[in-house]
Design an enzyme around this catalytic site. Structure first.
Site, PDB file in Angstrom:
ATOM      1  N   GLU A 142       6.075 -22.243  -5.276  1.00  0.00           N
ATOM      2  CA  GLU A 142       6.020 -21.329  -6.408  1.00  0.00           C
ATOM      3  C   GLU A 142       6.471 -19.920  -6.013  1.00  0.00           C
ATOM      4  OE1 GLU A 142       2.587 -22.214  -9.224  1.00  0.00           O
ATOM      5  OE2 GLU A 142       1.919 -23.134  -7.361  1.00  0.00           O
ATOM      6  N   ASP A 157       0.817  -1.216   0.000  1.00  0.00           N
ATOM      7  CA  ASP A 157       0.000   0.000   0.000  1.00  0.00           C
ATOM      8  C   ASP A 157       0.852   1.268   0.000  1.00  0.00           C
ATOM      9  OD1 ASP A 157      -2.675   1.355   0.641  1.00  0.00           O
ATOM     10  OD2 ASP A 157      -1.462   2.005   2.331  1.00  0.00           O
TER      11      ASP A 157
END
Ligand code: NAG
Ligand code: NAG
Ligand code: NAG
Length: 608
Positions: A286, A225
């Site tokens: 991953e 953010d």
């Protein structure tokens, strides 16, 4: 012998250029879906969305063809800025549920193959965070965790004046006096959101621990953010005044040269990228990714991808806000063609593009571009290539609910103003509850009052109705998420061209694969256009997908030269012949030919 070896190596290299399928990592081709948890699904009837609610609705994401979701903050918070004021980065806000609920959400998501990304709010904590309380009390460990300042001597005597003219993004001074510590602290957002001090390495380290904590829980990364606000200049000089905005309390009154986009920001981003990569190395699995939010110009945004020297990597997905900042319902086809090219031109080679159409801070697509253009925008989002990011509700065309009274208004950006102007600042209209069906509160909650009112248009505009209709925004969205799995959409390049004032098109093509053309009419009139400017297309094309209101249907044949396109229509076409006409069918053969010629030439040169 040496030459022969050289020729073999050369041949090998040339061959590898011809490989038509790159190995894309999961995130490079995925559709990301932003969930605003407070408004998504309420499971316990308190009028506020929660984690169990999200878990119960994950099937919807799967059905929509979404691969990952980022959740707006779910952490412990006094909710002054709806979770963007965090008082404990490592626990779940009670009204959203428990850590157990979170683990269940992760487990269900894993089962469905959906990856969970969390919102990470590093710029500031809540003033109720333990760090701030201790910092205010001058606890030696925390004394420099925030930006404290004595202020300027007051010529009239009494308490010192504010250190400078800086203002908060949410209106009014960026400085608040602490009686306790007898100093000012800085807050770029509300006064309950004190800015953390990233010049203190302890702060960077603590925040890195936060990232590791959630990675261990099984999240696939973070949406970071307001990242460009992380640093301010050390000498706290005044920012220059922008005469166009005369209100000294307004954020637009100053040019923010000293409080955003500082060089130091990027170094922290590169450090966090290393953290994510290291985590994968140590724990396997991953790739864990970072998406960064910065409303900044192109030079600044591109530096989130990598540093100028190309030696350090940063954000995988620096949000592309051009569709929000540079375009709107009045934009022409030329504006769109230009804006799409702008991102592609600025992006460093080898990186992945992304397209953001909306989020919880901006008016919904239907309200910014007009309800007629919902399908056009979803078409672009899902076929331009790279990452597409959908804000919840946009997949079926929810609109802003503007009729929210001052009394019902929740957003601090609006509440900090007054009853006459609040609507100009409010982000509530795009945050109203998700419209699932036509039952009470749109199926969002059983409560008598929801935290924000439900848009009364839910009776007709809801997901269930769109699923039942023969043609709808949602069905078209599903069609597009399927289509984009084609290797041309995943790996092909793009050529974009305005064909008239309101019609533009882009070609997606890839060697040895189908070519696609996307044609979009942004205007209220039907037009006839020629796709001849794209020189690689055949004369006849076939429709593979068409917007719900289109005159076309899948399988229709159209002429490249003279294509009729209805008002606000979006269609996707492919070459009837189904194979790219410029690509050689036998790439390897060509290369073999070239390299034998090279070999012959070298042999000749060397007088063998
Ligand atoms: C972005 O802003 C900086 C500082 O104001 C400026 O130096 C740079 O040229 C700008 N870049 C673009 C692409 O506008
Ligand atoms: C706006 O909301 C009020 C109640 O909050 C309602 O009486 C009024 O009919 C609404 N107006 C529109 C245009 O929806
Ligand atoms: C554009 C913007 O301000 N986005 C977020 C930045 O951070 C503030 C405070 O954390 C949020 O309120 C915004 O949603």
């Amino acid at each position: 012998m040496r030459i022969l070896l050289l020729a073999v190596i050369l041949n090998w290299n040339l061959l590898s250029i011809c490989g038509d399928e790159e190995n894309k990592d999961w995130w490079q081709t995925t559709v990301f879906y932003q969930i605003y948890p407070r408004s998504f699904q309420d499971s316990n009837g308190d009028g506020i969305g929660d984690l169990k609610g999200i878990t119960s609705r994950l099937d919807h994401l799967k059905e929509a063809g979404v691969g990952a979701t980022w959740l707006s903050p779910i952490f412990k918070s006094p909710m002054v800025d709806f979770g963007y004021d965090i008082s404990d980065y490592l626990s779940i806000q009670e009204e959203y549920g428990t850590m157990e609920d979170f683990d269940e959400l992760i487990a269900k998501a894993k089962e469905l193959g959906i990856k969970i990304i969390l919102d990470f709010v590093p710029n500031h904590s809540s003033d109720k965070h333990e760090w701030f309380i201790k910092s205010e009390a001058k606890d030696p460990e925390y004394i420099d965790f925030y930006i404290w300042h004595d202020g300027k001597p007051n010529p009239d005597g009494g308490r010192n004046l504010e250190p400078n003219n800086w203002v908060s993004v949410f209106y009014g001074s960026a400085w608040t006096w602490s009686d306790k510590r007898q100093q000012y602290y800085l807050h770029q957002f509300t006064k309950q959101q004190p800015d953390l001090n990233y010049r203190n390495p302890k702060v960077v380290e603590r925040m890195s621990d936060v990232l590791r904590f959630w990675l261990k829980k099984g999240v696939y990364g973070f949406r970071v953010d307001a990242i460009n606000h992380l640093f301010e200049v050390e000498d706290f000089i005044d920012e220059p005044v922008n005469a166009f905005d005369p209100d000294p309390k307004s954020y637009g009154h100053l040019f923010h040269y000293y409080t955003v986009d500082l060089n130091e920001v990027y170094d922290v981003v590169y450090q966090w990228r290393d953290l994510l990569d290291d985590f994968k190395k140590t724990h396997g699995g991953e790739t864990r990714i970072m998406m960064t939010e910065a409303y900044a110009n192109m030079s600044f945004v591109m530096r989130y991808y990598e540093n100028d020297e190309g030696t350090r990597k940063g954000s995988h997905i620096p949000f592309n806000f051009l569709m929000i900042s540079d375009l709107n319902g009045d934009s022409t086809a030329r504006d769109f063609a230009h804006t799409i090219s702008k991102w592609m031109n600025y992006m460093p080679v080898g990186f992945t593009a992304n397209w953001v159409m909306g989020n919880h801070d901006n008016s919904r697509v239907a309200s910014r571009y007009g309800v007629e253009r919902i399908d056009a925008l979803n078409t672009m989002l899902l076929t331009l290539g790279g990452v597409g990011i959908t804000y919840n509700g946009e997949e079926f065309g929810m609109v802003d609910y503007k009729n929210i009274s001052w009394k019902d208004t929740q957003d601090p950006a609006a509440c900090n103003t007054n009853p006459d102007v609040y609507q100009k600042y409010s982000r509530d209209p795009e945050r109203t509850p998700f419209q699932w069906d036509n039952t009470k509160n749109a199926g969002f909650s059983t409560a008598d009052k929801t935290w924000l009112p439900v848009n009364p248009n839910y009776v007709d505009l809801n997901l269930k109705a769109e699923k039942e209709a023969e043609h709808s925004h949602f069905k078209f969205y599903q069609k597009l998420t399927k289509l984009r799995q084609h290797k041309t959409f995943q790996n092909g390049n793009i050529k974009v061209q305005a064909l008239s004032k309101y019609v533009f098109a882009f070609v997606r093509e890839l060697r040895d694969s189908d070519t696609f053309v996307v044609v979009i009419n942004l205007g209220a009139n039907a037009e006839e256009v020629s796709l001849k400017p794209f020189k690689t297309l055949h004369d006849k094309l076939k429709v593979v997908a068409a917007a719900p209101t289109s005159q076309y249907h899948e399988g229709d044949e159209v002429s490249t030269d003279d294509l009729k396109i209805g008002q606000y229509d979006s269609i996707i076409l492919t070459d009837v012949n189904h194979i790219n006409n410029f690509a050689s069918k036998c790439c390897g053969c060509n290369m073999l030919l070239i390299s034998s010629m090279l070999l012959a030439w070298m042999l000749a040169l060397n007088n063998f």
